[in-house]
Design a protein around this motif. Structure first.
Motif, PDB file in Angstrom:
ATOM      1  N   ALA A 209      27.635  41.194  66.190  1.00 52.68           N
ATOM      2  CA  ALA A 209      28.354  39.953  66.478  1.00 52.68           C
ATOM      3  C   ALA A 209      29.802  40.212  66.836  1.00 52.68           C
ATOM      4  O   ALA A 209      30.422  41.153  66.331  1.00 52.68           O
ATOM      5  N   VAL A 210      30.322  39.369  67.717  1.00 56.41           N
ATOM      6  CA  VAL A 210      31.753  39.308  68.042  1.00 56.41           C
ATOM      7  C   VAL A 210      32.265  37.972  67.511  1.00 56.41           C
ATOM      8  O   VAL A 210      31.714  36.914  67.840  1.00 56.41           O
ATOM      9  N   VAL A 211      33.317  38.009  66.690  1.00 57.55           N
ATOM     10  CA  VAL A 211      33.834  36.824  66.005  1.00 57.55           C
ATOM     11  C   VAL A 211      35.287  36.608  66.414  1.00 57.55           C
ATOM     12  O   VAL A 211      36.044  37.577  66.585  1.00 57.55           O
ATOM     13  N   ASP A 212      35.677  35.348  66.566  1.00 55.08           N
ATOM     14  CA  ASP A 212      37.062  35.050  66.914  1.00 55.08           C
ATOM     15  C   ASP A 212      37.893  34.796  65.662  1.00 55.08           C
ATOM     16  O   ASP A 212      37.410  34.944  64.533  1.00 55.08           O
ATOM     17  N   ALA A 213      39.147  34.404  65.853  1.00 57.22           N
ATOM     18  CA  ALA A 213      40.064  34.236  64.726  1.00 57.22           C
ATOM     19  C   ALA A 213      39.708  33.060  63.837  1.00 57.22           C
ATOM     20  O   ALA A 213      40.205  32.960  62.708  1.00 57.22           O
ATOM     21  N   GLU A 214      38.841  32.162  64.300  1.00 53.59           N
ATOM     22  CA  GLU A 214      38.432  30.988  63.519  1.00 53.59           C
ATOM     23  C   GLU A 214      37.077  31.206  62.856  1.00 53.59           C
ATOM     24  O   GLU A 214      36.438  30.244  62.427  1.00 53.59           O
ATOM     25  N   TYR A 215      36.616  32.440  62.782  1.00 55.83           N
ATOM     26  CA  TYR A 215      35.332  32.803  62.169  1.00 55.83           C
ATOM     27  C   TYR A 215      34.133  32.226  62.924  1.00 55.83           C
ATOM     28  O   TYR A 215      33.080  31.972  62.338  1.00 55.83           O
ATOM     29  N   LEU A 216      34.290  32.021  64.211  1.00 54.09           N
ATOM     30  CA  LEU A 216      33.188  31.536  65.043  1.00 54.09           C
ATOM     31  C   LEU A 216      32.528  32.720  65.746  1.00 54.09           C
ATOM     32  O   LEU A 216      33.217  33.625  66.237  1.00 54.09           O
ATOM     33  N   PHE A 217      31.204  32.690  65.818  1.00 57.92           N
ATOM     34  CA  PHE A 217      30.478  33.721  66.548  1.00 57.92           C
ATOM     35  C   PHE A 217      30.590  33.424  68.045  1.00 57.92           C
ATOM     36  O   PHE A 217      30.171  32.356  68.501  1.00 57.92           O
ATOM     37  N   ARG A 218      31.131  34.357  68.802  1.00 59.06           N
ATOM     38  CA  ARG A 218      31.257  34.186  70.241  1.00 59.06           C
ATOM     39  C   ARG A 218      30.149  34.911  70.996  1.00 59.06           C
ATOM     40  O   ARG A 218      29.744  34.472  72.062  1.00 59.06           O
ATOM     41  N   VAL A 219      29.692  36.021  70.473  1.00 63.23           N
ATOM     42  CA  VAL A 219      28.585  36.774  71.069  1.00 63.23           C
ATOM     43  C   VAL A 219      27.734  37.303  69.921  1.00 63.23           C
ATOM     44  O   VAL A 219      28.274  37.837  68.940  1.00 63.23           O
ATOM     45  N   VAL A 220      26.420  37.150  70.011  1.00 63.11           N
ATOM     46  CA  VAL A 220      25.514  37.736  69.027  1.00 63.11           C
ATOM     47  C   VAL A 220      24.389  38.445  69.755  1.00 63.11           C
ATOM     48  O   VAL A 220      23.949  38.020  70.822  1.00 63.11           O
ATOM     49  N   ASP A 221      23.954  39.542  69.170  1.00 64.89           N
ATOM     50  CA  ASP A 221      22.804  40.276  69.678  1.00 64.89           C
ATOM     51  C   ASP A 221      21.952  40.634  68.466  1.00 64.89           C
ATOM     52  O   ASP A 221      22.409  41.367  67.578  1.00 64.89           O
ATOM     53  N   VAL A 222      20.744  40.106  68.414  1.00 60.50           N
ATOM     54  CA  VAL A 222      19.853  40.299  67.264  1.00 60.50           C
ATOM     55  C   VAL A 222      18.620  41.061  67.713  1.00 60.50           C
ATOM     56  O   VAL A 222      18.101  40.834  68.810  1.00 60.50           O
ATOM     57  N   GLY A 223      18.147  41.949  66.868  1.00 61.29           N
ATOM     58  CA  GLY A 223      16.902  42.628  67.175  1.00 61.29           C
ATOM     59  C   GLY A 223      16.995  44.126  67.217  1.00 61.29           C
ATOM     60  O   GLY A 223      15.983  44.811  67.413  1.00 61.29           O
ATOM     61  N   GLY A 224      18.206  44.684  67.027  1.00 56.42           N
ATOM     62  CA  GLY A 224      18.332  46.133  67.007  1.00 56.42           C
ATOM     63  C   GLY A 224      17.596  46.728  65.825  1.00 56.42           C
ATOM     64  O   GLY A 224      17.551  46.150  64.739  1.00 56.42           O
ATOM     65  N   PHE A 225      16.998  47.892  66.021  1.00 53.29           N
ATOM     66  CA  PHE A 225      16.272  48.555  64.943  1.00 53.29           C
ATOM     67  C   PHE A 225      17.233  48.980  63.837  1.00 53.29           C
ATOM     68  O   PHE A 225      18.354  49.433  64.095  1.00 53.29           O
ATOM     69  N   GLY A 226      16.778  48.853  62.591  1.00 51.15           N
ATOM     70  CA  GLY A 226      17.616  49.201  61.457  1.00 51.15           C
ATOM     71  C   GLY A 226      18.063  50.639  61.434  1.00 51.15           C
ATOM     72  O   GLY A 226      19.122  50.960  60.880  1.00 51.15           O
ATOM     73  N   ARG A 227      17.300  51.530  62.021  1.00 52.06           N
ATOM     74  CA  ARG A 227      17.664  52.945  62.016  1.00 52.06           C
ATOM     75  C   ARG A 227      18.868  53.224  62.909  1.00 52.06           C
ATOM     76  O   ARG A 227      19.511  54.268  62.782  1.00 52.06           O
ATOM     77  N   SER A 228      19.205  52.301  63.816  1.00 56.45           N
ATOM     78  CA  SER A 228      20.323  52.504  64.727  1.00 56.45           C
ATOM     79  C   SER A 228      21.643  52.262  64.007  1.00 56.45           C
ATOM     80  O   SER A 228      21.764  51.376  63.163  1.00 56.45           O
ATOM     81  N   SER A 229      22.640  53.032  64.367  1.00 54.32           N
ATOM     82  CA  SER A 229      23.991  52.807  63.860  1.00 54.32           C
ATOM     83  C   SER A 229      24.617  51.643  64.616  1.00 54.32           C
ATOM     84  O   SER A 229      24.077  51.144  65.606  1.00 54.32           O
ATOM     85  N   ASP A 230      25.794  51.208  64.145  1.00 55.81           N
ATOM     86  CA  ASP A 230      26.496  50.141  64.856  1.00 55.81           C
ATOM     87  C   ASP A 230      26.822  50.569  66.279  1.00 55.81           C
ATOM     88  O   ASP A 230      26.730  49.777  67.225  1.00 55.81           O
ATOM     89  N   SER A 231      27.194  51.828  66.436  1.00 55.99           N
ATOM     90  CA  SER A 231      27.494  52.334  67.768  1.00 55.99           C
ATOM     91  C   SER A 231      26.249  52.327  68.647  1.00 55.99           C
ATOM     92  O   SER A 231      26.305  51.953  69.826  1.00 55.99           O
ATOM     93  N   GLY A 232      25.101  52.723  68.073  1.00 52.31           N
ATOM     94  CA  GLY A 232      23.859  52.706  68.837  1.00 52.31           C
ATOM     95  C   GLY A 232      23.423  51.298  69.190  1.00 52.31           C
ATOM     96  O   GLY A 232      22.932  51.049  70.299  1.00 52.31           O
ATOM     97  N   SER A 233      23.610  50.356  68.255  1.00 50.20           N
ATOM     98  CA  SER A 233      23.258  48.963  68.534  1.00 50.20           C
ATOM     99  C   SER A 233      24.131  48.409  69.650  1.00 50.20           C
ATOM    100  O   SER A 233      23.648  47.666  70.515  1.00 50.20           O
ATOM    101  N   LEU A 234      25.418  48.760  69.644  1.00 46.31           N
ATOM    102  CA  LEU A 234      26.303  48.309  70.713  1.00 46.31           C
ATOM    103  C   LEU A 234      25.875  48.901  72.051  1.00 46.31           C
ATOM    104  O   LEU A 234      25.830  48.205  73.070  1.00 46.31           O
ATOM    105  N   ARG A 235      25.546  50.173  72.048  1.00 42.03           N
ATOM    106  CA  ARG A 235      25.166  50.840  73.290  1.00 42.03           C
ATOM    107  C   ARG A 235      23.895  50.247  73.886  1.00 42.03           C
ATOM    108  O   ARG A 235      23.752  50.157  75.109  1.00 42.03           O
ATOM    109  N   ASN A 236      22.969  49.811  73.042  1.00 39.84           N
ATOM    110  CA  ASN A 236      21.684  49.302  73.517  1.00 39.84           C
ATOM    111  C   ASN A 236      21.682  47.805  73.770  1.00 39.84           C
ATOM    112  O   ASN A 236      20.663  47.256  74.200  1.00 39.84           O
TER     113      ASN A 236
END
Length: 410
Positions: A209-236
Motif C-alpha cells: 500500500a501507498v498511504v498519504d499524510a491523512e492515512y488514506l490508501f492511495r494505491v493498493v496491490d493485494v495478492g502477492g505471495f507471502g514468501r516474497s519480500s516487500d521489495s519482491g512484492s513491489l517489483r511484481n
C-alpha cells in the motif's frame, strides 16, 4: 487351444464378471434423498434471524450500531445506496431472495469480526454456502462501487496535494506517499507448497500500500505471495512497474522553498530498509554505525513513513478479519482485503471532510519523466542519481530543513 491361452481367457472372464457384479450392486443401492429443500430452522429467518431482530434494534442506538458494523446507520444506508444495485437478486416462484441490505450486513459483519461462515450462518439463519457466496459477491461489489470515488488513480495534481500534506504535517518536502507491505495471515491453500509461507512461519498474502499524510490508501496491490519480500512484492506489482518505467504521472522535479541552491529535487515515496533505493523511492541509510547527519535523515524519513504503519493499524483494528487467520481461498481473501481498504477510505474521508479527488487543472504541458535519466549499475543496485538524491535530502534535513526539536531526538 493352448492351455495358457485358455487360462488367460478364464482370468479375464472372472474379472469382467466381478466388475459387472459391482456395477449391478451399485445401481441397486438406494439414492440419497435430500431431507429438506430449506431447513425448518432457516425458514424462520424473517422472524428470528439476526438481521431482522438484533440489527433493527441496533438502529435505535447509534453507538451500538457503530460498534456492530464499524459505521453509523446513516453511512450504512449511504453505502447500501451505492452497492445495492450490484447485489440485488430477483425473487423466484420457489423462494424469496435475500435482500441487498441483509446481504450487505452479512458481508460487513464478516469483515468486522472475521467469524467463520458457520457462525454467521447460524446467527443470520442462512446456509453456510449462502454466506460464502454473499461475502464473495458483496466484497467485490463494494470494491467496484467505491474504488473510483474513494481510491482513484492519482493524477499530477493529486500527487502535488499529497506532497503538500506531507510538507505541512510531517515536514517532509516532495513526498508523495509512504509505502509498505502487510502480511494478511491465511490458512495454507491446498497444493500451494511454500508459495504463501512467510518469514514469520505463517501463510499469508501481501497487501502492498501507498498511504498519504491523512492515512488514506492511495494505491493498493493485494495478492502477492507471502514468501516474497516487500521489495519482491513491489517489483511484481503493477505499481512497481509504473514506478520503474516513469508512468505514474508524478510532478516534475521541484525546487524546495528556501533551498534553491540545491536545485530541483524529485517527488519521492518513502519506505523502510526492505525496499530498494530508486530515483523516486527513498529508503534509510543502512547499518548501525552512521554519522549523526545520516541518523537524523533516517529519523525524519521514518517519521514520515510511520503513516503507513498507522494506517495498517487503523485498518486492522476496524476490520477484525485482518487480525485472524482467514480461512477462505486466496481469491476471496483478496476481494475482502480490497473491500476493507476502500471502506477505510470511504469512512475516513467523512471524518476528515475530504473530497474524493483533487481537482485537476487543465494543462497542455507534458510531464517530465524522472525515472529514466540514469543507467542502472546492476539489477539490485541503486543508480548514481538516486544515491546523490538521498545525500541531498540528508543535507537538507541537517541544514535549512532542520526542525528545532530533532537534535533532542537523535
Amino acid at each position: 487351444m493352448d492351455a495358457g491361452v485358455v487360462a488367460r481367457v478364464s482370468r479375464v472372464t472372472r474379472v469382467c464378471a466381478r466388475l459387472h457384479l459391482v456395477y449391478t450392486l451399485s445401481r441397486m443401492r438406494p439414492c440419497s434423498v435430500r431431507r429438506f429443500w430449506v431447513h425448518p430452522i432457516l425458514r424462520k429467518r424473517l422472524q428470528r434471524g439476526e438481521y431482522h431482530l438484533l440489527v433493527q434494534e441496533l438502529r435505535l442506538d447509534d453507538r451500538l450500531f457503530q460498534r456492530y458494523f464499524r459505521m453509523s446507520k446513516e453511512v450504512f444506508d449511504e453505502l447500501l445506496g451505492k452497492v445495492g444495485p450490484l447485489i440485488t437478486k430477483v425473487d423466484t416462484h420457489l423462494r424469496m431472495s435475500i435482500g441487498p441490505a441483509e446481504r450487505l450486513a452479512i458481508c460487513l459483519r464478516y469483515l468486522a469480526t472475521g467469524d467463520s461462515y458457520a457462525t454467521i450462518a447460524f446467527s443470520y439463519r442462512v446456509g453456510r454456502s449462502t454466506v460464502a457466496v454473499i461475502v464473495k459477491e458483496v466484497a467485490g461489489a463494494i470494491w467496484t462501487a467505491l474504488v473510483e470515488e474513494c481510491m482513484p488513480v492519482p493524477q499530477v495534481e493529486d500527487w502535488r496535494a499529497i506532497a503538500a500534506g506531507f510538507q505541512e504535517r510531517w515536514e517532509f518536502p516532495n513526498c508523495v506517499g509512504a509505502i509498505d507491505g502487510k502480511h494478511v495471515v491465511i490458512q495454507a491453500p491446498a497444493n500451494a507448497g511454500s508459495l504463501y509461507f512467510n518469514y514469520k512461519s505463517t501463510h499469508s498474502l501481501v497487501l502492498l500500500a501507498v498511504v498519504d499524510a491523512e492515512y488514506l490508501f492511495r494505491v493498493v496491490d493485494v495478492g502477492g505471495f507471502g514468501r516474497s519480500s516487500d521489495s519482491g512484492s513491489l517489483r511484481n506489482s503493477a505499481f512497481g512497474e509504473s514506478l520503474r518505467d516513469g508512468s505514474l504521472q508524478l510532478p516534475p522535479d521541484t525546487v524546495i522553498a528556501g533551498s534553491e541552491r540545491r536545485g530541483p529535487l524529485p517527488h519521492v515515496f518513502v519506505g523502510d530498509e526492505a525496499f530498494p533505493l530508486l530515483d523516486n523511492l527513498l529508503r534509510p541509510f543502512p547499518g548501525r554505525h552512521l554519522t549523526r547527519e545520516r541518523r537524523l535523515f533516517n529519523y525524519r524519513l521514518s517519521r514520515a513513513r510511520l503513516v503507513v504503519e498507522c494506517a495498517f493499524g487503523i485498518l486492522s483494528t476496524q476490520w477484525g478479519m485482518l487480525r485472524r487467520v482467514i480461512t477462505t481461498s486466496p481469491e476471496v481473501t483478496e476481494l475482502c482485503v480490497k473491500a476493507a481498504c476502500v471502506l477505510h477510505n470511504f469512512l475516513r474521508r467523512k471524518t476528515i471532510d475530504m473530497p474524493s479527488r483533487t481537482p485537476i487543472a487543465r494543462s497542455t504541458d507534458e510531464v517530465t519523466p524522472t525515472l529514466c535519466d540514469a543507467p542502472r549499475m546492476g539489477s539490485n543496485n541503486a543508480t548514481r542519481r538516486s544515491i546523490q538524491q538521498r545525500e541531498t535530502f540528508c543535507s537538507y534535513f541537517n541544514e535549512e530543513g532542520a526542525v528545532r526539536w530533532q537534535a533532542n531526538v537523535v
